[in-house]
Scaffold this active site. Structure first.
Site, PDB file in Angstrom:
ATOM      1  N   GLU A 161       0.785  -1.240   0.000  1.00 47.60           N
ATOM      2  CA  GLU A 161       0.000   0.000   0.000  1.00 47.60           C
ATOM      3  C   GLU A 161       0.818   1.293   0.000  1.00 47.60           C
ATOM      4  O   GLU A 161       0.792   2.068   0.959  1.00 47.60           O
ATOM      5  CB  GLU A 161      -0.955   0.014   1.191  1.00 47.60           C
ATOM      6  CG  GLU A 161      -1.968  -1.105   1.128  1.00 47.60           C
ATOM      7  CD  GLU A 161      -3.068  -0.986   2.178  1.00 47.60           C
ATOM      8  OE1 GLU A 161      -2.974  -0.099   3.035  1.00 47.60           O
ATOM      9  OE2 GLU A 161      -4.002  -1.778   2.109  1.00 47.60           O
ATOM     10  N   GLU A 356      -5.431  -8.487   0.568  1.00 50.87           N
ATOM     11  CA  GLU A 356      -6.122  -8.191   1.828  1.00 50.87           C
ATOM     12  C   GLU A 356      -7.587  -7.923   1.539  1.00 50.87           C
ATOM     13  O   GLU A 356      -7.917  -7.274   0.551  1.00 50.87           O
ATOM     14  CB  GLU A 356      -5.565  -6.926   2.510  1.00 50.87           C
ATOM     15  CG  GLU A 356      -4.220  -7.082   3.140  1.00 50.87           C
ATOM     16  CD  GLU A 356      -3.718  -5.785   3.803  1.00 50.87           C
ATOM     17  OE1 GLU A 356      -4.534  -4.930   4.175  1.00 50.87           O
ATOM     18  OE2 GLU A 356      -2.493  -5.658   3.924  1.00 50.87           O
TER      19      GLU A 356
HETATM   20  C1  PNW Z   1      -4.519  -1.790   5.257  1.00 55.23           C
HETATM   21  N1  PNW Z   1      -8.626   2.828   3.325  1.00 55.23           N
HETATM   22  O1  PNW Z   1      -4.603  -0.400   5.443  1.00 55.23           O
HETATM   23  C2  PNW Z   1      -3.141  -2.237   5.737  1.00 55.23           C
HETATM   24  O2  PNW Z   1      -2.409  -2.908   4.753  1.00 55.23           O
HETATM   25  C3  PNW Z   1      -3.170  -3.037   6.999  1.00 55.23           C
HETATM   26  O3  PNW Z   1      -1.917  -2.983   7.639  1.00 55.23           O
HETATM   27  C4  PNW Z   1      -4.298  -2.559   7.871  1.00 55.23           C
HETATM   28  O4  PNW Z   1      -4.275  -3.103   9.164  1.00 55.23           O
HETATM   29  C5  PNW Z   1      -5.576  -2.919   7.151  1.00 55.23           C
HETATM   30  O5  PNW Z   1      -5.600  -2.403   5.830  1.00 55.23           O
HETATM   31  C6  PNW Z   1      -6.832  -2.449   7.868  1.00 55.23           C
HETATM   32  O6  PNW Z   1      -6.832  -1.057   7.958  1.00 55.23           O
HETATM   33  C7  PNW Z   1      -5.640   0.348   4.905  1.00 55.23           C
HETATM   34  O7  PNW Z   1      -8.820   3.949   3.839  1.00 55.23           O
HETATM   35  C8  PNW Z   1      -5.903   1.554   5.486  1.00 55.23           C
HETATM   36  O8  PNW Z   1      -9.344   2.454   2.363  1.00 55.23           O
HETATM   37  C9  PNW Z   1      -6.880   2.375   4.973  1.00 55.23           C
HETATM   38  C10 PNW Z   1      -7.619   1.984   3.837  1.00 55.23           C
HETATM   39  C11 PNW Z   1      -7.367   0.772   3.247  1.00 55.23           C
HETATM   40  C12 PNW Z   1      -6.375  -0.052   3.785  1.00 55.23           C
END
Ligand code: PNW
Length: 448
Positions: A161, A356
């Site tokens: 990400e 994920e």
């Molecule tokens: C991911 N959004 O983060 C990360 O890869 C993980 O480490 C994290 O724990 C997981 O998703 C859950 O949050 C994101 O705003 C953070 O769409 C924000 C977003 C998507 C993924």
């Protein structure tokens, strides 16, 4: 049903689960620094203990085995395996070697993420992703990891990400290292990060026989409310790959993925960011677009769109009776796993792996001692149904649920739970939630 070699997996990341933040020569990462400042994290928690996976990794593998997954995606902490003089740290490497051995013994394939946000602090002090030599440091790190793990693990994800790294870490400054970038710095950092990816791909190919490689951006597709309206579907595709200054998060799909898969930044990039664009050479672009094997993507949510009378897109802010995620950005939009892969495949033409996907819930231990989370099961089922649907049309190779465990949810701390397994942070107990057994059934049946 998915076809029978479909990979069902589960996903975690180093800082979020390992604990033992100063054992065996581990140095500080930007997250150790960031969490030590009061009020940076919602509940003032940090990664000191979390799931204690550095100690309990054999127990982790037992749980994975019971779940029935064929693959486990975890990340390596750069700070465990490289010391402050940029030399390998064998004790740290041994942890990951042992973890891989344990996985293999249990017929579970390791999928290794090299960078899931925990930059060594000593490197951040040298400028992090703005350091001109960051891709050489990353190449060295990838070299050390793959020389040590190459005989155990063949599947690698270079970076997790990138959009979150930069937007939350350097625009909104709510993630480590929380230093503000100008647009010019941002574009330079993006370019440096893509070079990190390219150099790592090269090293992985060199050190690992039969390797597979990819990188794992996140995105939030534009989802048409009417699948039969061709104009609407086309406009959603365009929206998803739009390259505009004001689109910060979490999209910016094309700006990261076009260079990797198509060999150059999108045409609009050169227009839109005129004046702020770094020096981009032909060699850079060749490096960045080393062939990869999969399109990995982290998908949680999307946005519904319909057409207004003048045929402009209009975002529909409604939910169809689905449960609400317990974190502000997680709207339940199951067709995310239909249109996301469809659009990516149309543009980049590679097999897709969902690296994920998961649900944040306000889980509690009931009086019966169990954790009942029907909302999470509902989410996983609805999303997997859409993935099954698209897998009849394009090549979808696998699905990793986020996450195996409740864990350290970055600036939201320990309050936000994404796991199939509940962690009782008072005593370290691990309680399999109802959704654990539902996902186990899905895996056994080969689909929904
Ligand atoms: C991911 N959004 O983060 C990360 O890869 C993980 O480490 C994290 O724990 C997981 O998703 C859950 O949050 C994101 O705003 C953070 O769409 C924000 C977003 C998507 C993924």
């Amino acid at each position: 049903m998915f076809n029978k070699d479909f990979i069902f997996g589960a996903s975690t990341a180093s800082y979020q689960i390992e604990g033992s933040i100063d054992k065996d020569g581990k140095t500080k990462s930007i997250w150790d620094t960031y969490t030590s400042v009061k009020c940076n994290i919602l509940d003032n928690s940090d990664g000191t203990m979390v799931c204690d996976s550095y100690i309990k990794y054999k127990d982790d593998v037992k749980i994975l085995k019971e779940l029935g997954v064929k693959a486990y995606r975890f990340s390596i902490a750069w700070t465990r395996v490289i010391d402050e003089n940029n030399n390998p740290n064998q004790l740290g490497l041994d942890y990951y070697i042992n973890l891989c051995k344990e996985l293999i013994k249990n017929d579970i394939k390791p999928f290794i993420t090299l960078y899931h946000w925990d930059m060594p602090q000593w490197l951040e002090d040298k400028g992090g992703f703005l350091n001109d030599d960051i891709s050489d440091y990353f190449e060295h790190y990838a070299d050390v990891v793959t020389k040590a793990l190459g005989e155990y693990a063949t599947d690698y994800i270079t970076i997790n990400e990138p959009q979150v790294i930069f937007t939350l870490g350097h625009v909104y400054c709510v993630h480590a290292p929380a230093t503000k970038f100008t647009d010019k710095e941002m574009l330079q950092a993006i370019h440096n990060l893509l070079k990190c990816h390219g150099k790592a791909v090269k090293v992985i190919r060199k050190n690992v026989k039969n390797s597979t490689v990819g990188f794992a951006p996140c995105s939030r597709p534009a989802v048409p409310t009417d699948k039969n309206n061709e104009l609407l579907v086309k406009k959603c595709y365009d929206k998803y790959f739009e390259c505009k200054r004001e689109i910060e998060f979490p999209n910016r799909v094309a700006i990261y993925s076009d260079p990797v898969f198509l060999g150059d930044y999108p045409k609009e990039y050169y227009e839109e960011f005129k004046g702020d664009i770094p020096n981009i050479t032909k060699e850079d672009l060749e490096l960045i677009s080393q062939p990869v094997d999969y399109i990995y993507q982290n998908y949680y949510s999307g946005n519904y769109y319909s057409l207004e009378e003048n045929n402009n897109l209009s975002m529909e802010d409604f939910c169809f009776g689905y449960p609400e995620g317990n974190i502000d950005w997680l709207q339940v939009v199951p067709e995310t796993l239909y249109y996301g892969p469809k659009f990516l495949y149309e543009r980049y033409k590679k097999p897709i792996i969902i690296s994920e996907n998961g649900f944040c819930n306000n889980d509690v231990i009931s009086l019966d001692g169990k954790v009942h989370d029907p909302e999470r099961t509902d989410y996983i089922q609805r999303y997997l149904l859409e993935l099954e649907r698209i897998s009849k049309e394009i090549e979808v190779k696998g699905y990793f649920v986020w996450s195996l465990f409740d864990n350290f949810e970055w600036n939201a701390g320990l309050r936000k739970r994404f796991g199939l397994v509940y962690i009782d942070y008072r005593n370290g107990n691990r309680i399999k939630k109802d959704s654990f057994f539902e996902y186990q059934k899905i895996i056994k049946n080969g689909g929904i």
